[in-house]
Each structure stands twice: as structure tokens, then as C-alpha cells.
Motif scaffolding. Structure first.
Motif, PDB file in Angstrom:
ATOM      1  N   PRO A  63      -7.140 -41.438 -10.180  1.00 51.22           N
ATOM      2  CA  PRO A  63      -8.142 -41.855  -9.190  1.00 51.22           C
ATOM      3  C   PRO A  63      -9.404 -42.390  -9.861  1.00 51.22           C
ATOM      4  CG  PRO A  63      -7.304 -39.661  -8.698  1.00 51.22           C
ATOM      5  CD  PRO A  63      -6.786 -40.031 -10.049  1.00 51.22           C
ATOM      6  N   GLN A  64      -9.933 -43.451  -9.317  1.00 47.82           N
ATOM      7  CA  GLN A  64     -11.204 -43.995  -9.776  1.00 47.82           C
ATOM      8  C   GLN A  64     -12.321 -43.317  -8.988  1.00 47.82           C
ATOM      9  OE1 GLN A  64     -11.205 -46.554 -12.343  1.00 47.82           O
ATOM     10  NE2 GLN A  64      -9.223 -45.533 -12.362  1.00 47.82           N
ATOM     11  N   VAL A  65     -13.487 -43.201  -9.586  1.00 45.37           N
ATOM     12  CA  VAL A  65     -14.631 -42.541  -8.953  1.00 45.37           C
ATOM     13  C   VAL A  65     -15.714 -43.573  -8.705  1.00 45.37           C
ATOM     14  CG1 VAL A  65     -16.405 -40.759  -9.177  1.00 45.37           C
ATOM     15  CG2 VAL A  65     -14.098 -40.350 -10.079  1.00 45.37           C
ATOM     16  N   LEU A  66     -16.211 -43.600  -7.487  1.00 48.20           N
ATOM     17  CA  LEU A  66     -17.329 -44.464  -7.118  1.00 48.20           C
ATOM     18  C   LEU A  66     -18.473 -43.565  -6.678  1.00 48.20           C
ATOM     19  CD1 LEU A  66     -18.741 -47.129  -6.428  1.00 48.20           C
ATOM     20  CD2 LEU A  66     -17.567 -47.083  -4.235  1.00 48.20           C
ATOM     21  N   GLN A  67     -19.560 -43.578  -7.444  1.00 50.18           N
ATOM     22  CA  GLN A  67     -20.725 -42.796  -7.067  1.00 50.18           C
ATOM     23  C   GLN A  67     -21.578 -43.644  -6.141  1.00 50.18           C
ATOM     24  OE1 GLN A  67     -23.301 -41.500 -10.231  1.00 50.18           O
ATOM     25  NE2 GLN A  67     -24.217 -39.948  -8.946  1.00 50.18           N
ATOM     26  N   ASP A  87     -18.139 -40.208  -4.722  1.00 47.03           N
ATOM     27  CA  ASP A  87     -19.074 -39.141  -5.064  1.00 47.03           C
ATOM     28  C   ASP A  87     -20.304 -39.337  -4.183  1.00 47.03           C
ATOM     29  OD1 ASP A  87     -20.885 -37.355  -6.106  1.00 47.03           O
ATOM     30  OD2 ASP A  87     -20.598 -37.977  -8.185  1.00 47.03           O
ATOM     31  N   LEU A  88     -20.463 -38.455  -3.216  1.00 48.10           N
ATOM     32  CA  LEU A  88     -21.557 -38.565  -2.246  1.00 48.10           C
ATOM     33  C   LEU A  88     -22.645 -37.531  -2.508  1.00 48.10           C
ATOM     34  CD1 LEU A  88     -19.306 -39.099   0.883  1.00 48.10           C
ATOM     35  CD2 LEU A  88     -20.607 -40.826  -0.333  1.00 48.10           C
ATOM     36  N   GLY A  89     -22.765 -37.087  -3.750  1.00 42.27           N
ATOM     37  CA  GLY A  89     -23.722 -36.038  -4.101  1.00 42.27           C
ATOM     38  C   GLY A  89     -25.168 -36.380  -3.805  1.00 42.27           C
ATOM     39  N   THR A  93     -16.104 -30.897  -5.452  1.00 50.13           N
ATOM     40  CA  THR A  93     -16.553 -31.590  -6.662  1.00 50.13           C
ATOM     41  C   THR A  93     -15.683 -32.818  -6.928  1.00 50.13           C
ATOM     42  OG1 THR A  93     -15.070 -30.373  -8.144  1.00 50.13           O
ATOM     43  CG2 THR A  93     -17.255 -29.393  -7.726  1.00 50.13           C
ATOM     44  N   VAL A  94     -16.188 -33.710  -7.749  1.00 54.08           N
ATOM     45  CA  VAL A  94     -15.418 -34.884  -8.168  1.00 54.08           C
ATOM     46  C   VAL A  94     -14.198 -34.432  -8.964  1.00 54.08           C
ATOM     47  CG1 VAL A  94     -15.463 -36.920  -9.668  1.00 54.08           C
ATOM     48  CG2 VAL A  94     -17.365 -36.481  -8.123  1.00 54.08           C
ATOM     49  N   GLU A  95     -14.380 -33.422  -9.795  1.00 52.25           N
ATOM     50  CA  GLU A  95     -13.277 -32.927 -10.613  1.00 52.25           C
ATOM     51  C   GLU A  95     -12.132 -32.414  -9.743  1.00 52.25           C
ATOM     52  OE1 GLU A  95     -16.517 -32.005 -11.034  1.00 52.25           O
ATOM     53  OE2 GLU A  95     -16.914 -33.205 -12.827  1.00 52.25           O
TER      54      GLU A  95
END
Length: 134
Positions: free
Chosen positions: A35-39, A71-73, A124-126
Motif C-alpha cells: 500500500p502507498q501512503v498519502l499524508q 494519513d489523516l493525522g 495508525t499508518v503502520e
């Protein structure tokens, strides 16, 4: 004025991400299953920027991204239009290949009441990348 600043910050972050993704038109075969992560940049996800997010999600899919974690942090305010963008993400990638991570406060409550079963939420993203990467 704060909303405009937040929207511009969000748009600049997305444009940077889209620009980097566009520079590598062919997805890395080793990354295709991961999976790719988009912050998501900025502090708000509303009708003012939800369309831009959906466009970026579509573009990522077109470029070969198979699974994506948002990532919606940094998001502290989200409206129903923002929630709809997350639902669109699940439709674009499929619910088993899309997730939202790091939600807290108001956005987390909205996701619990309006998003249940429509997309996956991870603490979490992890955790998201581990689950979506299986």
C-alpha cells in the motif's frame, strides 16, 4: 482567512504528491503489492478540498497504485463532503485496498457514525499498511 490558508496548504501538499507520482509514470513492480501512503496536508477536509483529494486518488489509481492509505493525522475538522471523499476512495480502490489512518477527535467521530462499513479506519499508518498489504 484561516480556511483559505488551510485549503491552500492542503492543495499544495496534494500537488506536490501528484507531481512526484507523475514523475514516475510506471509504478515500481516491487511496490505494486505494498500500500502507498498519502499524508493529507492541512487541518480541514471539507467541500473546499474534497474534490481535489478525489482527483488525486483517481490519478494514483490510474498510475498503478493498487492499495492506498490516507494519513489523516493532521485533520481536525471534517465535514460530510470530506467523508464523501473517503467513501469515494474506497470505491476507487475497493474497500479491501483503501484505508484511512490516524483519525482523532471530530473526524474520528464522523467516521464512526457515517463511515462504518463504507471504508476501513485504522489507528495508525503502520496498522493500515500491514492490514492492506496482506
Amino acid at each position: 482567512m484561516r480556511a483559505l490558508s488551510t485549503s491552500l496548504s492542503f492543495l499544495l501538499g496534494l500537488l506536490l504528491w501528484v507531481g512526484l507520482a507523475a514523475a514516475d509514470e510506471q509504478p515500481d513492480p516491487q511496490m505494486s503489492g505494498r500500500p502507498q501512503v498519502l499524508q493529507v496536508q492541512g487541518s480541514e477536509l471539507t467541500g473546499l478540498n474534497a474534490g481535489t483529494l478525489v482527483d488525486s486518488l483517481k490519478r494514483a489509481r490510474e498510475q498503478g497504485v493498487q492499495a492506498l492509505v490516507l494519513d489523516l493525522g493532521g485533520i481536525v475538522h471534517m465535514t460530510e463532503a470530506g467523508m464523501d471523499a473517503l467513501v469515494q476512495g474506497a470505491k476507487i480502490f475497493g474497500v479491501d485496498h483503501f484505508g484511512a489512518a490516524n483519525l482523532s477527535g471530530e473526524p474520528a467521530r464522523l467516521a464512526q457514525t457515517k463511515g462504518t462499513g463504507r471504508f476501513r479506519v485504522y489507528p495508525t499508518v503502520e496498522a493500515a499498511t500491514a492490514s492492506l498489504g496482506e
